[in-house]
Design a protein around this motif. Structure first.
Motif, PDB file in Angstrom:
ATOM      1  N   CYS A 486       0.814  -1.214   0.000  1.00  0.00           N
ATOM      2  CA  CYS A 486       0.000   0.000   0.000  1.00  0.00           C
ATOM      3  C   CYS A 486       0.851   1.269   0.000  1.00  0.00           C
ATOM      4  CB  CYS A 486      -0.957  -0.001   1.192  1.00  0.00           C
ATOM      5  SG  CYS A 486      -0.150  -0.114   2.811  1.00  0.00           S
ATOM      6  N   GLU A 487       2.030   1.249   0.642  1.00  0.00           N
ATOM      7  CA  GLU A 487       2.866   2.457   0.645  1.00  0.00           C
ATOM      8  C   GLU A 487       3.364   2.799  -0.749  1.00  0.00           C
ATOM      9  OE1 GLU A 487       4.718   0.457   4.368  1.00  0.00           O
ATOM     10  OE2 GLU A 487       3.276  -0.210   2.871  1.00  0.00           O
ATOM     11  N   LEU A 488       3.677   1.766  -1.554  1.00  0.00           N
ATOM     12  CA  LEU A 488       4.131   2.026  -2.914  1.00  0.00           C
ATOM     13  C   LEU A 488       3.004   2.591  -3.773  1.00  0.00           C
ATOM     14  CD1 LEU A 488       6.441  -1.060  -3.548  1.00  0.00           C
ATOM     15  CD2 LEU A 488       7.124   1.346  -3.529  1.00  0.00           C
ATOM     16  N   PHE A 489       1.797   2.054  -3.636  1.00  0.00           N
ATOM     17  CA  PHE A 489       0.668   2.601  -4.389  1.00  0.00           C
ATOM     18  C   PHE A 489       0.391   4.042  -3.972  1.00  0.00           C
ATOM     19  CE2 PHE A 489      -0.124  -1.900  -5.166  1.00  0.00           C
ATOM     20  CZ  PHE A 489      -0.550  -1.901  -6.483  1.00  0.00           C
ATOM     21  N   ALA A 490       0.359   4.286  -2.661  1.00  0.00           N
ATOM     22  CA  ALA A 490       0.099   5.645  -2.179  1.00  0.00           C
ATOM     23  C   ALA A 490       1.238   6.582  -2.565  1.00  0.00           C
ATOM     24  CB  ALA A 490      -0.095   5.626  -0.665  1.00  0.00           C
ATOM     25  N   GLY A 491       2.489   6.120  -2.400  1.00  0.00           N
ATOM     26  CA  GLY A 491       3.631   6.961  -2.761  1.00  0.00           C
ATOM     27  C   GLY A 491       3.662   7.280  -4.238  1.00  0.00           C
ATOM     28  N   ALA A 492       3.364   6.299  -5.099  1.00  0.00           N
ATOM     29  CA  ALA A 492       3.342   6.550  -6.540  1.00  0.00           C
ATOM     30  C   ALA A 492       2.262   7.564  -6.895  1.00  0.00           C
ATOM     31  CB  ALA A 492       3.116   5.233  -7.277  1.00  0.00           C
ATOM     32  N   PHE A 493       1.076   7.426  -6.297  1.00  0.00           N
ATOM     33  CA  PHE A 493      -0.008   8.375  -6.564  1.00  0.00           C
ATOM     34  C   PHE A 493       0.417   9.786  -6.149  1.00  0.00           C
ATOM     35  CE2 PHE A 493      -3.782  10.779  -5.883  1.00  0.00           C
ATOM     36  CZ  PHE A 493      -4.737  10.281  -6.744  1.00  0.00           C
ATOM     37  N   ILE A 494       1.046   9.912  -4.980  1.00  0.00           N
ATOM     38  CA  ILE A 494       1.428  11.233  -4.469  1.00  0.00           C
ATOM     39  C   ILE A 494       2.457  11.885  -5.385  1.00  0.00           C
ATOM     40  CG2 ILE A 494       2.646  12.385  -2.578  1.00  0.00           C
ATOM     41  CD1 ILE A 494       1.284  10.359  -0.683  1.00  0.00           C
ATOM     42  N   LEU A 495       3.472  11.142  -5.798  1.00  0.00           N
ATOM     43  CA  LEU A 495       4.497  11.729  -6.661  1.00  0.00           C
ATOM     44  C   LEU A 495       3.914  12.122  -8.018  1.00  0.00           C
ATOM     45  CD1 LEU A 495       7.644   9.543  -5.927  1.00  0.00           C
ATOM     46  CD2 LEU A 495       6.899  11.660  -4.850  1.00  0.00           C
ATOM     47  N   LEU A 496       3.051  11.278  -8.575  1.00  0.00           N
ATOM     48  CA  LEU A 496       2.413  11.625  -9.842  1.00  0.00           C
ATOM     49  C   LEU A 496       1.524  12.858  -9.697  1.00  0.00           C
ATOM     50  CD1 LEU A 496       1.478   8.036 -11.092  1.00  0.00           C
ATOM     51  CD2 LEU A 496       3.110   9.606 -12.178  1.00  0.00           C
ATOM     52  N   ALA A 497       0.763  12.930  -8.582  1.00  0.00           N
ATOM     53  CA  ALA A 497      -0.122  14.080  -8.373  1.00  0.00           C
ATOM     54  C   ALA A 497       0.685  15.365  -8.197  1.00  0.00           C
ATOM     55  CB  ALA A 497      -1.011  13.831  -7.164  1.00  0.00           C
ATOM     56  N   ARG A 498       1.767  15.309  -7.459  1.00  0.00           N
ATOM     57  CA  ARG A 498       2.573  16.513  -7.260  1.00  0.00           C
ATOM     58  C   ARG A 498       3.214  16.961  -8.574  1.00  0.00           C
ATOM     59  NH1 ARG A 498       5.668  15.444  -1.410  1.00  0.00           N
ATOM     60  NH2 ARG A 498       3.755  15.369  -0.155  1.00  0.00           N
ATOM     61  N   GLN A 499       3.656  16.019  -9.377  1.00  0.00           N
ATOM     62  CA  GLN A 499       4.243  16.408 -10.667  1.00  0.00           C
ATOM     63  C   GLN A 499       3.194  17.066 -11.554  1.00  0.00           C
ATOM     64  OE1 GLN A 499       3.937  15.316 -14.057  1.00  0.00           O
ATOM     65  NE2 GLN A 499       5.550  16.832 -14.535  1.00  0.00           N
ATOM     66  N   ALA A 500       1.932  16.603 -11.401  1.00  0.00           N
ATOM     67  CA  ALA A 500       0.847  17.195 -12.193  1.00  0.00           C
ATOM     68  C   ALA A 500       0.337  18.502 -11.596  1.00  0.00           C
ATOM     69  CB  ALA A 500      -0.304  16.205 -12.319  1.00  0.00           C
ATOM     70  N   GLY A 501       0.854  18.917 -10.447  1.00  0.00           N
ATOM     71  CA  GLY A 501       0.458  20.181  -9.839  1.00  0.00           C
ATOM     72  C   GLY A 501      -0.627  20.074  -8.800  1.00  0.00           C
ATOM     73  N   PHE A 502      -0.961  18.854  -8.367  1.00  0.00           N
ATOM     74  CA  PHE A 502      -1.985  18.672  -7.330  1.00  0.00           C
ATOM     75  C   PHE A 502      -1.301  18.426  -5.981  1.00  0.00           C
ATOM     76  CE2 PHE A 502      -4.058  17.129 -11.227  1.00  0.00           C
ATOM     77  CZ  PHE A 502      -5.194  17.924 -11.230  1.00  0.00           C
ATOM     78  N   PRO A 503      -1.563  19.249  -4.973  1.00  0.00           N
ATOM     79  CA  PRO A 503      -1.011  18.950  -3.637  1.00  0.00           C
ATOM     80  C   PRO A 503      -1.551  17.612  -3.130  1.00  0.00           C
ATOM     81  CG  PRO A 503      -1.854  21.200  -3.747  1.00  0.00           C
ATOM     82  CD  PRO A 503      -2.318  20.505  -5.000  1.00  0.00           C
ATOM     83  N   ALA A 504      -0.674  16.802  -2.573  1.00  0.00           N
ATOM     84  CA  ALA A 504      -1.074  15.471  -2.087  1.00  0.00           C
ATOM     85  C   ALA A 504      -0.207  15.103  -0.895  1.00  0.00           C
ATOM     86  CB  ALA A 504      -0.942  14.418  -3.190  1.00  0.00           C
ATOM     87  N   ARG A 505      -0.775  14.311   0.003  1.00  0.00           N
ATOM     88  CA  ARG A 505      -0.062  13.885   1.208  1.00  0.00           C
ATOM     89  C   ARG A 505      -0.478  12.461   1.560  1.00  0.00           C
ATOM     90  NH1 ARG A 505      -3.463  18.257   4.897  1.00  0.00           N
ATOM     91  NH2 ARG A 505      -5.371  17.014   5.145  1.00  0.00           N
ATOM     92  N   MET A 506       0.407  11.771   2.283  1.00  0.00           N
ATOM     93  CA  MET A 506       0.130  10.387   2.682  1.00  0.00           C
ATOM     94  C   MET A 506      -0.558  10.380   4.045  1.00  0.00           C
ATOM     95  SD  MET A 506       2.687   7.111   3.221  1.00  0.00           S
ATOM     96  CE  MET A 506       2.828   6.733   1.481  1.00  0.00           C
ATOM     97  N   VAL A 507      -1.494   9.466   4.216  1.00  0.00           N
ATOM     98  CA  VAL A 507      -2.181   9.259   5.490  1.00  0.00           C
ATOM     99  C   VAL A 507      -1.983   7.807   5.904  1.00  0.00           C
ATOM    100  CG1 VAL A 507      -4.377   9.390   6.727  1.00  0.00           C
ATOM    101  CG2 VAL A 507      -3.894  10.981   4.858  1.00  0.00           C
ATOM    102  N   VAL A 508      -1.635   7.580   7.162  1.00  0.00           N
ATOM    103  CA  VAL A 508      -1.480   6.221   7.672  1.00  0.00           C
ATOM    104  C   VAL A 508      -2.460   6.013   8.824  1.00  0.00           C
ATOM    105  CG1 VAL A 508       0.923   5.939   6.981  1.00  0.00           C
ATOM    106  CG2 VAL A 508       0.387   6.939   9.205  1.00  0.00           C
ATOM    107  N   GLY A 509      -2.889   4.792   8.966  1.00  0.00           N
ATOM    108  CA  GLY A 509      -3.835   4.419  10.015  1.00  0.00           C
ATOM    109  C   GLY A 509      -4.281   2.991   9.795  1.00  0.00           C
ATOM    110  N   TYR A 510      -5.545   2.742  10.030  1.00  0.00           N
ATOM    111  CA  TYR A 510      -6.120   1.415   9.822  1.00  0.00           C
ATOM    112  C   TYR A 510      -7.323   1.535   8.887  1.00  0.00           C
ATOM    113  CZ  TYR A 510      -3.360  -0.024  13.876  1.00  0.00           C
ATOM    114  OH  TYR A 510      -2.328  -0.286  14.740  1.00  0.00           O
ATOM    115  N   ALA A 511      -7.517   0.494   8.103  1.00  0.00           N
ATOM    116  CA  ALA A 511      -8.668   0.440   7.210  1.00  0.00           C
ATOM    117  C   ALA A 511      -9.367  -0.894   7.396  1.00  0.00           C
ATOM    118  CB  ALA A 511      -8.240   0.615   5.754  1.00  0.00           C
ATOM    119  N   GLY A 512     -10.661  -0.843   7.724  1.00  0.00           N
ATOM    120  CA  GLY A 512     -11.421  -2.074   7.902  1.00  0.00           C
ATOM    121  C   GLY A 512     -11.515  -2.487   9.355  1.00  0.00           C
TER     122      GLY A 512
END
Length: 726
Positions: A486-512
């Motif tokens: 999940c960190e790689l998917f989230a990290g890839a999304f964040i880097l792609l979004a920032r390169q495209a000009g969208f502010p993005a940040r990672m959130v950690v916690g629990y899901a489910g």
């Protein structure tokens, strides 16, 4: 056989053996209780447990230790304790526990007199109590229930052996000690009537202690006693800096992280996100909280027991309470999935607030369970941006770095790539292939990037890629990988979004999580640890949750896919339900619960008294009606029946010897059914229990074991025996 068994007594040496072994058993229990503490003393606890086990199973080995060892062991232990305290002050709880462990090891190995036995009990009591206070574990209740009767039994043996100051020490002959022989001897002298009496007394002590716990007034202290609080380390995925893979490592841990009392099952969505911490800065495969967010003005420090929030309108408030029980060692950041009306702690608590991130933290990571209540909790898909975030993100471009090692201020860290130019070109090429040049809609961009990641990569806790030292790890995974966590998917999304000009940040916690059907509460385990993304939507001026990890629903972040709730049942769920009962009734017990329990008890007693009075009134009316009715056979029949039954029972009791004799002659089993011998046996037991030794005892033994006699022949002997008992 039973009469002979009653005459067996343990020798003085055997009593000392029992005393020594019970002391070692108490020490083993103490080491077990201390094992729950995370104080960096596991090695010394393991050593103590191993030494105590050997001393219990093979006491003759301990007896062979030369006396010279004990002469030097005391000073060496004191020297070690002094150095340990000097090196670890002002945190003195860990060295204090290590000191107690060393003293226990010394006490169970060295010869002990009665005074040192009492010191051993106090040391063991300290271990069990300090462990229970610091961990507030359900296991503490079980351990104290074992410790109490064992310590009481040891004190009983000590009192038997205490014969004044002039008694010479008893040297135990461990060389000829045999476990089987001691067990047989103890079994022979065991009086089950005394065991039942002791059990009843112990039950009484437990009952009185429970009542005292309920009735003792609760006090709200502004701060917990500082030296009774132990800090721990957060799980790697829930600290201020997270490397790739650290959250996924927690997913292999099946232990419970959160237990949540919810207003109703339908209040929890099918995939609840228990948001804990936001990481805004990225560098070289690590996400972290930026330095600007670690200090004021973004981070507020205060001491409070209750927080109120005006975000939720009055018409949407219902007063529904959510109670969170977070296990120790998870994180100092609290799970808060969304907005709330109020948040309440058990006591005044030092907390840290990051309002712009909607994050709440304690001052440290505790070892024991931490509980708090949230009123009218909501699960947010979007978090409103603060005024500072909105104003800063209106700027067309973030400020330039002073140098390559400097950090940008928040919220510009959510746009910062901090990558080499060749890595940025890789991201630019992927964005061009996904969305083109002109798409500035956050929802459309999020769907496109999520679909791309789902098409190109599969989810796995064991990612694959060709590592290149000259390339960022997330960019390298985008180029050469095929599966990731999940960190790689989230990290890839964040880097792609920032390169495209969208502010993005990672959130950690629990899901489910799962639902415990036995006690109706929600369970979140460490295996539910997760990382996802929040991307800034300038149109709505809010941070939108996006989960780019496959298998989490739809690629549309605004489409909530409802699924089936996983239900827990069986033995594992039943054992865990005991823990939630412990947290509800004991750990979370405060003055409000005390008043409620007292009122419920008062209402119950009043209802019982009312019912008893009603029954007595009905009985009185029935008796009065019976006396006022005319006498006839129907009304007299119950009285006649009672008199007949009573007379029959009395007659059978008076004729019991005659009936036993008749049965004895019919079955011809004289030794077991002869009424004369049976009565003689009962009288003999009573006389010997009273310590009476006279001629009547010999006469009874002659009746019991001699030739057969009739009841009329021995009546005089029985009469003398009864007079002797009086």
């Amino acid at each position: 056989m039973s009469m002979g068994r009653k005459q067996v007594r343990l020798s003085l040496g055997e009593l000392h053996e029992v005393k020594q072994l019970m002391g070692v058993l108490l020490a083993i229990l103490s080491f077990w209780s201390l094992a729950a503490l995370d104080i960096g003393s596991q090695s010394i606890l393991l050593m103590g447990g191993a030494v105590a086990t050997v001393a219990f199973c093979f006491p003759r080995w301990v007896a062979r230790i030369p006396a010279l060892v004990w002469r030097w062991a005391g000073p060496m232990i004191l020297l070690f304790i002094g150095i340990d305290f000097m090196l670890h002050m002002p945190a003195f709880i860990p060295p204090l526990v290590r000191m107690v462990v060393l003293l226990l090891i010394y006490r169970i190995l060295a010869p002990r007199n009665l005074r040192e036995d009492k010191q051993l009990i106090l040391l063991c009591l300290f271990c069990v109590v300090i462990s229970g206070v610091l961990t507030v574990s359900l296991l503490f209740a079980f351990q104290i229930l074992i410790f109490a009767p064992l310590a009481m039994a040891l004190l009983f043996v000590i009192c038997i052996l205490d014969r004044g100051k002039d008694v010479t020490p008893c040297l135990i002959d461990w060389e000829h000690f045999e476990w089987s022989q001691l067990i047989r001897r103890v079994w022979c002298v065991l009086d089950f009537r005394m065991v039942v009496l002791c059990a009843a007394m112990f039950l009484l002590v437990v009952t009185v202690s429970s009542l005292l716990f309920i009735l003792t007034p609760r006090f709200d202290m502004h701060r917990a006693i500082p030296f009774m609080e132990l800090n721990s380390k957060a799980r790697s995925g829930f600290s201020e800096e997270v490397a790739l893979g650290e959250v996924s490592e927690i997913q292999e841990d099946n232990r419970v992280a959160l237990r949540i009392d919810v207003p109703a099952l339908d209040a929890v969505s099918a995939m609840p996100y228990w948001r804990m911490l936001v990481l805004d800065e990225y560098e070289g495969g690590r996400f972290r909280v930026s330095p600007s967010l670690r200090t004021k003005p973004f981070r507020l420090f205060q001491e409070s027991r209750e927080l109120r929030s005006p975000v939720i309108p009055l018409l949407q408030r219902s007063g529904a309470l959510w109670t969170f029980y977070m296990e120790g060692g998870i994180s100092r950041y609290l799970p808060l999935p969304g907005d709330y009306v109020g948040l309440r702690f058990q006591k005044f608590q030092a907390i840290e607030l990051i309002p712009d991130l909607h994050v709440l933290a304690l001052d440290s990571v505790g070892q024991n369970v931490f509980s708090y209540q949230v009123e009218d909790l909501q699960f947010n898909l979007r978090f409103a941006a603060s005024d500072e975030e909105r104003d800063a993100l209106l700027e067309p471009s973030p400020p330039e770095r002073v140098d390559e090692y400097a950090s940008l201020p928040y919220p510009f860290t959510t746009l910062d790539l901090n990558l080499r130019q060749d890595s940025i070109e890789v991201l630019e090429e992927i964005n061009r292939n996904i969305v083109g040049e002109a798409d500035r809609d956050v929802l459309a961009y999020s769907r496109a990037v999520t679909d791309y990641l789902w098409e190109q990569f599969a989810y796995s806790l064991r990612p694959d890629m060709d590592y290149r030292f000259d390339r960022d790890p997330v960019v390298s995974w985008l180029e050469t990988g095929s599966q990731g966590h999940c960190e790689l998917f989230a990290g890839a999304f964040i880097l792609l979004a920032r390169q495209a000009g969208f502010p993005a940040r990672m959130v950690v916690g629990y899901a489910g999580g799962t639902w415990n059907t036995l006690e109706n509460y929600f369970v979140v385990r460490n295996r539910d640890a997760h990382a996802w993304v929040e991307i800034y939507d300038a149109a709505t001026q809010s941070w939108l949750r996006v989960d780019p990890t496959p298998g989490r629903g739809s690629s549309d972040p605004e489409l909530i896919v409802q699924g089936s709730m996983v239900l827990e049942s069986g033995w594992a769920a039943w054992i865990d339900s005991l823990r939630i009962q412990w947290y509800r009734r004991i750990v979370n017990f405060e003055q409000r619960d005390q008043v409620e329990l007292a009122l419920n008890l008062k209402d119950t007693l009043r209802a019982y008294m009312t019912a008893i009075k009603q029954v007595l009134r009905e009985w009185g009316a029935a008796i009065q009606m019976w006396f006022t009715r005319p006498l006839n056979l129907g009304s007299m029949l119950p009285i006649i029946l009672i008199i007949v039954v009573g007379a029959a029972v009395y007659g059978l009791w008076r004729m019991r010897d005659l009936l036993w004799g008749l049965l004895f002659r019919m079955l011809r089993r004289p030794f077991k059914l002869d009424p004369v011998r049976r009565r003689a046996s009962r009288l003999l037991k009573l006389l010997k229990a009273a310590g009476i030794q006279s001629q009547v005892v010999a006469d009874l033994e002659a009746i019991r074991f001699g030739p057969e006699q009739s009841l009329s022949e021995v009546k005089a002997v029985f009469a003398r025996a009864r007079r002797a008992l009086k």
